[in-house]
Design an enzyme around this catalytic site. Sequence first.
Site, PDB file in Angstrom:
ATOM      1  N   LYS A   1       3.638  -6.916   4.182  1.00 55.59           N
ATOM      2  CA  LYS A   1       3.405  -5.522   3.789  1.00 55.59           C
ATOM      3  C   LYS A   1       3.042  -4.753   5.053  1.00 55.59           C
ATOM      4  CE  LYS A   1       0.205  -3.329   3.370  1.00 55.59           C
ATOM      5  NZ  LYS A   1      -0.537  -2.385   4.284  1.00 55.59           N
TER       6      LYS A   1
ATOM      7  N   SER B   1      -5.991   7.122   3.742  1.00 58.42           N
ATOM      8  CA  SER B   1      -5.312   5.836   3.605  1.00 58.42           C
ATOM      9  C   SER B   1      -5.682   4.964   4.784  1.00 58.42           C
ATOM     10  CB  SER B   1      -3.803   6.023   3.505  1.00 58.42           C
ATOM     11  OG  SER B   1      -3.291   6.549   4.710  1.00 58.42           O
TER      12      SER B   1
ATOM     13  N   ASN C   1      -0.011  11.021   6.177  1.00 59.44           N
ATOM     14  CA  ASN C   1      -1.265  10.603   6.781  1.00 59.44           C
ATOM     15  C   ASN C   1      -2.310  11.699   6.880  1.00 59.44           C
ATOM     16  OD1 ASN C   1      -0.891   7.712   7.437  1.00 59.44           O
ATOM     17  ND2 ASN C   1       0.929   8.554   8.429  1.00 59.44           N
TER      18      ASN C   1
ATOM     19  N   THR D   1       0.883  -1.184   0.000  1.00 58.69           N
ATOM     20  CA  THR D   1       0.000   0.000   0.000  1.00 58.69           C
ATOM     21  C   THR D   1       0.912   1.223   0.000  1.00 58.69           C
ATOM     22  OG1 THR D   1      -0.220  -0.107   2.405  1.00 58.69           O
ATOM     23  CG2 THR D   1      -1.979  -1.100   1.100  1.00 58.69           C
TER      24      THR D   1
ATOM     25  N   GLU E   1       6.146   4.669   7.429  1.00 57.69           N
ATOM     26  CA  GLU E   1       5.770   5.930   6.789  1.00 57.69           C
ATOM     27  C   GLU E   1       6.517   7.130   7.358  1.00 57.69           C
ATOM     28  OE1 GLU E   1       1.600   5.913   7.450  1.00 57.69           O
ATOM     29  OE2 GLU E   1       1.148   4.796   5.625  1.00 57.69           O
TER      30      GLU E   1
ATOM     31  N   THR F   1       0.985  -8.157  13.184  1.00 53.31           N
ATOM     32  CA  THR F   1       1.025  -6.844  12.559  1.00 53.31           C
ATOM     33  C   THR F   1       1.020  -6.941  11.043  1.00 53.31           C
ATOM     34  OG1 THR F   1       2.221  -5.930  14.423  1.00 53.31           O
ATOM     35  CG2 THR F   1       2.318  -4.718  12.392  1.00 53.31           C
TER      36      THR F   1
END
Lengths: 383, 383
Positions: free
Chosen positions: B168, B383, B378, B146, B259, B179
């Site tokens: 992922k 997302s 974010n 993603t 991220e 997770t």
Amino acid sequence: MSVTAAKGFQAAGIAAGIKDSGNPDLALVVNNGPRQAAAGVFTSNRVKAAPVLWSEQVLKGGTVSAVVLNSGGANACTGPKGFQDTHATAEQVAEVLGLNAGEVAVASTGLIGVLLPMDKLLPGIGTAAAQLSEHGGEKAAIAIKTTDTVHKTAVYEGDGWTVGGMAKGAGMLAPGLATMLVVLTTDADLDADVLDRALRNATEVTFDRVDSDGCMSTNDTVLLLASGASRVAPEYPEFAQAVRTVCDDLGQQLIRDAEGASKDIKVEVVNAASEADAVEVGRSIARNNLLKCAIHGEDPNWGRVLSAIGTTSAAFEPDQLNVAINGVWVCKNGSVGEDRDQVDMRYREVRITADLAAGTESAVIWTNDLTADYVHENSAYSS
Amino acid sequence: MSVTAAKGFQAAGIAAGIKDSGNPDLALVVNNGPRQAAAGVFTSNRVKAAPVLWSEQVLKGGTVSAVVLNSGGANACTGPKGFQDTHATAEQVAEVLGLNAGEVAVASTGLIGVLLPMDKLLPGIGTAAAQLSEHGGEKAAIAIKTTDTVHKTAVYEGDGWTVGGMAKGAGMLAPGLATMLVVLTTDADLDADVLDRALRNATEVTFDRVDSDGCMSTNDTVLLLASGASRVAPEYPEFAQAVRTVCDDLGQQLIRDAEGASKDIKVEVVNAASEADAVEVGRSIARNNLLKCAIHGEDPNWGRVLSAIGTTSAAFEPDQLNVAINGVWVCKNGSVGEDRDQVDMRYREVRITADLAAGTESAVIWTNDLTADYVHENSAYSS
């Protein structure tokens, strides 16, 4: 205004040189009586700053004649020397004002893990004492600022009596028994037990429910001092309401000035099985970094609200959860609800309502969005 | 490599059109046996996505013949229709491959609260099936990305047998029982009970201790499939170690690709009274936004570590706490320790060691710094 709105109090705020910037950094609040009743609540962080350990002891006596507060250093995690410094500070205030050091509360705020420059702080006490005034409340409120961009004061006028207060806090802003440095004063003629009850009832639903960044300070202190100078003893319900009103006002001011924030987020949890459930869910939502980023981006990302609710132990069924953002029920029965494009998020205040469909209790937690400015403020230098 | 490193497996990854970008978004992993043993662990978030609810049921049987995974939509908080879609997905895989739908696990990742475009997903299954290959592991790993910037795979070679896997995950990366989406495969000849034990033991100390942003997903899924194709049944300790090694490797890859992160932070808690204490303290440190900002700013702000420890219920005395950052004991006995200027924080990996001086247990939690890039990623889009 501020801590000198109530009769019987004097205050001062000066630059003692604790801060390298030369900005005001030392405040003094004195209760001239006739009564010196007091109550206090302190951080529930188990790592407590020296001034918290000191003031907790002072408050056990229910009497506080003066409060000395400094910004520019938290005096937390400073070992035995830090505690000696707090003790010496109280002694110096006592000597200058002719008081008993055991009735002098001390509060500090600033960087953790650094000793205070006592060679500047101690002489500053004399300077501050010389400037004590019945109009000194604003200056005192200014002197306790750290990363605050504005100073915070509030006043409630009763019938012949007053409750006033000042607060500082912009980061490391989260629960505990209390949040950040707050001094409230009143000229109501009430004893320490009544003050304690009113203060605990008020902080539980005000400062305790302000959770800007989930980080609990080592120095949180909220004090309520009563001088009795009005000679009026208000009924408990009205007095409690007054204290709560002032705490609520100051708590809102803390949220509005939170580091780097661009949104004030009111998280309302309704139809919970218990108030504790409502608070747990509210706090989980308020601490979800992904949601806080989404709100910053004006994105009504309700999936992140459900994801946060799902980590709690509160009573609810996933397929009965409803979530509204600014009044639009974007999630109904745990699934897609009204059109999210209807949500208008242009304004600073954002309201998130989580309906647990599990009872009749509710709670409100206030938080902020997570922004690049918050990251910058808290990474660019030590604070 | 990846899920096709072990004998007996085929995989494929294609672009079915679920993502508007046209990037790969559908992966298929098939176990050709001779055995189809499987184990799985899933998010402990109480708000679980439809594919998690489905796959939990499938795994109860201990048999999985195929796994279908999609990115581009989490199918979480999508109500009864979302569950029907997951069911239809499994049925379609079963029909195309001649399997029983009750042996097809489904995993989804992407935005919460949006139904999947079934008109694209269902036909994509046929396309993916046509491309199944013993060399398809990389393509499958790519199709489940993603916000990941890289795909993640790992392999452990035993004596005549292999464990391989793909993962992922880059955000909403925190505990649960597991997770993010992870599929592990092995050609070891072991039954579902052994797989389950090895998988739980491994995830407890690997994925469960990766806590990038404290946000627990609704979709976390870790599957371990065994084909038995090697005809080798390794001893449990070695097999468990192999699974743990692959999980640890993939967990590290998740952290390194989190991220917006610029630092990987290893939080080591040592001398705790219990492992549970060590994990609680490690997680509290790992989730402290102020500390995460400080690390981003390469500021060894140990006061924020102590402040985080102080919010836990672990056994410790505040004046016995020690903290090292990159090996420099900046906090000793709860107070100022070695010179913080000695701490070199230029590199991506930062090691925080918290010594509770309360016992002999320890734990490691991995997290990331908090950056403006995280906020941007974010807040800029859903997302």
